[in-house]
Design an enzyme around this catalytic site. Structure first.
Site, short mmCIF file in Angstrom:
data_model
loop_
_atom_site.label_atom_id
_atom_site.label_comp_id
_atom_site.label_asym_id
_atom_site.label_seq_id
_atom_site.Cartn_x
_atom_site.Cartn_y
_atom_site.Cartn_z
N ASN A 19 10.19 -11.05 -7.60
CA ASN A 19 8.86 -10.86 -7.04
C ASN A 19 8.24 -12.17 -6.57
O ASN A 19 7.41 -12.17 -5.66
CB ASN A 19 7.95 -10.16 -8.05
CG ASN A 19 8.21 -8.66 -8.09
OD1 ASN A 19 8.81 -8.11 -7.18
ND2 ASN A 19 7.75 -8.01 -9.14
N VAL A 26 -1.73 -8.40 -8.42
CA VAL A 26 -1.43 -7.32 -9.36
C VAL A 26 0.06 -7.30 -9.68
O VAL A 26 0.48 -6.84 -10.74
CB VAL A 26 -1.87 -5.95 -8.79
CG1 VAL A 26 -1.57 -4.82 -9.76
CG2 VAL A 26 -3.37 -5.97 -8.45
N THR A 27 0.86 -7.84 -8.78
CA THR A 27 2.32 -7.90 -8.92
C THR A 27 2.72 -8.57 -10.23
O THR A 27 2.19 -9.62 -10.59
CB THR A 27 2.93 -8.68 -7.74
OG1 THR A 27 2.46 -8.12 -6.51
CG2 THR A 27 4.44 -8.64 -7.78
N ARG A 56 -7.76 -1.30 -22.76
CA ARG A 56 -6.97 -0.42 -23.62
C ARG A 56 -7.36 -0.62 -25.09
O ARG A 56 -7.51 0.36 -25.84
CB ARG A 56 -5.47 -0.71 -23.43
CG ARG A 56 -4.90 -0.17 -22.13
CD ARG A 56 -3.52 -0.75 -21.82
NE ARG A 56 -2.91 -0.08 -20.67
CZ ARG A 56 -1.90 -0.56 -19.96
NH1 ARG A 56 -1.37 -1.74 -20.29
NH2 ARG A 56 -1.41 0.11 -18.94
N GLY A 75 3.13 1.72 -2.34
CA GLY A 75 3.49 1.92 -3.74
C GLY A 75 2.45 2.75 -4.47
O GLY A 75 1.34 2.97 -3.97
N HIS A 87 -0.19 -11.41 -20.05
CA HIS A 87 -0.17 -9.95 -19.87
C HIS A 87 1.25 -9.52 -20.24
O HIS A 87 2.12 -9.34 -19.41
CB HIS A 87 -0.48 -9.58 -18.43
CG HIS A 87 -0.33 -8.11 -18.14
ND1 HIS A 87 -0.92 -7.13 -18.91
CD2 HIS A 87 0.36 -7.46 -17.16
CE1 HIS A 87 -0.60 -5.95 -18.42
NE2 HIS A 87 0.18 -6.12 -17.36
N VAL A 124 0.57 2.17 -7.18
CA VAL A 124 -0.67 1.48 -7.51
C VAL A 124 -1.47 1.19 -6.24
O VAL A 124 -2.69 1.37 -6.20
CB VAL A 124 -0.39 0.18 -8.28
CG1 VAL A 124 -1.68 -0.63 -8.46
CG2 VAL A 124 0.21 0.49 -9.65
N ALA A 179 0.80 -1.23 0.00
CA ALA A 179 0.00 0.00 0.00
C ALA A 179 0.83 1.28 0.00
O ALA A 179 0.27 2.38 -0.08
CB ALA A 179 -0.94 0.01 1.20
#
Length: 317
Positions: A98, A121-122, A154, A11, A178, A13, A9
């Site tokens: 990560n 989300v990482t 997008r 960061g 992704h 994003v 939290a």
């Protein structure tokens, strides 16, 4: 009413996601979790967010912690923790670094919050979803990643701009990684309910240019302003809202598939999934031949990266 915890939290994003998620009426409690040593920043975030809640009339109980144990009893845990991508860096370059963070986090969540839904989300998000699934011990329906949801949005925006229609009239999907091997589903793209390939102007659509724009969008934003924030933050809130409202919407996220798409499976990757309060459920579908080929290639890439990361994790533990 639900408790939502945001990991990472401190960061960019994580902070913005806290703001967007707090607007969801079903959220009664929000916990911001950051690294030890970041208590002052977390306290400042809580004060700032509380001021915004007062201004807009939001009634959310907000707290912060540097201990993941405080996420107990969360309905949804959003993991944005990790090392951010730097300019010129591929998402997969972050994989092992990560993965160590996500594996440890997932183990703790599996013990302390066995009924929670864990939302990754990482980056690289497909690989991190697989790592979280393995080390948490949770059911596949409880684990999912942001995946190609934002990529799909997008592309949706680009198509709406090209055809000069409201963005709500466009329905499209990108599946697979992704990342560079993402696969657009033109066969599933409609405008106002009309299949896009049935529109005479489709022949002039700069399809490859659009997909390249989507592929490089994150890198371009990071290069220009340092981080992607608003797009991911809003996409996160959309998915959390879909879960808490038990909407049964079909959105494209990173999820574990067995063999739902042409017998292809045993991997965590971006696919259409039905999403509700119980979690995420991949939807079986039939694709055009070229889309199947592209999806197989994307799965092969993600499967190889995932296997390499898993092997290195086991060696390091």
């Amino acid at each position: 009413m639900a408790k939502v915890t945001i990991l990472g939290a401190t960061g960019n994003v994580g902070v913005f996601a806290a703001h967007t998620v707090s607007e969801i009426p079903y959220v009664s409690d929000m916990l911001l979790v950051g690294r030890p040593g970041r208590e002052d920043f977390l306290a400042g975030c809580c004060r700032d967010l509380s001021d915004s809640f007062a201004a807009r009339g939001t009634d959310v109980r907000l707290s912060y912690s540097t201990s993941l144990l405080d996420a107990k009893d969360s309905d949804i845990i959003i993991c944005t923790a990790g090392v951010p991508r730097r300019p010129g860096q591929d998402r997969n370059d972050l994989a092992f670094e990560n993965a160590k963070i996500v594996a440890e986090t997932a183990e703790t969540i599996g013990r302390t919050s066995p009924d929670a839904i864990l939302f990754l989300v990482t980056n690289p998000v497909d690989v991190m979803t697989a790592v979280a699934l393995k080390y948490s011990g949770l059911q596949p329906r409880q684990i999912f990643g942001l995946g190609t949801h934002l990529d799909s949005m997008r592309l949706k925006s680009l198509i709406a701009r090209y055809f000069r229609v409201h963005v709500s009239e466009v329905h499209t999907r990108i599946i697979g990684e992704h990342g560079d091997s993402m696969v657009p589903l033109w066969s599933a793209t409609t405008i106002g309910g009309i299949r896009i390939t049935n529109l005479p102007t489709f022949s002039g659509l700069p399809a490859q240019e659009m997909i390249e724009t989507v592929r490089t969008s994150g890198e371009a934003i990071i290069r220009d302003k340092g981080a992607t924030v608003y797009g991911p933050g809003e996409a996160i809130a959309t998915l959390v809202r879909t879960i808490l409202r038990d909407e049964n919407r079909i959105l494209t996220v990173s999820s574990y598939i067995k063999s739902e798409i042409h017998g292809i499976g045993d991997v965590c990757i971006g696919v259409p999934a039905r999403i509700n309060r119980d979690g995420v459920f991949p939807v079986p579908l039939s694709l055009e031949e070229d889309e199947v080929t592209g999806f197989r290639e994307s799965v092969k890439k993600i499967r190889n990266v995932t296997a390499d990361v898993m092997e290195r994790l086991e060696e390091a533990r």
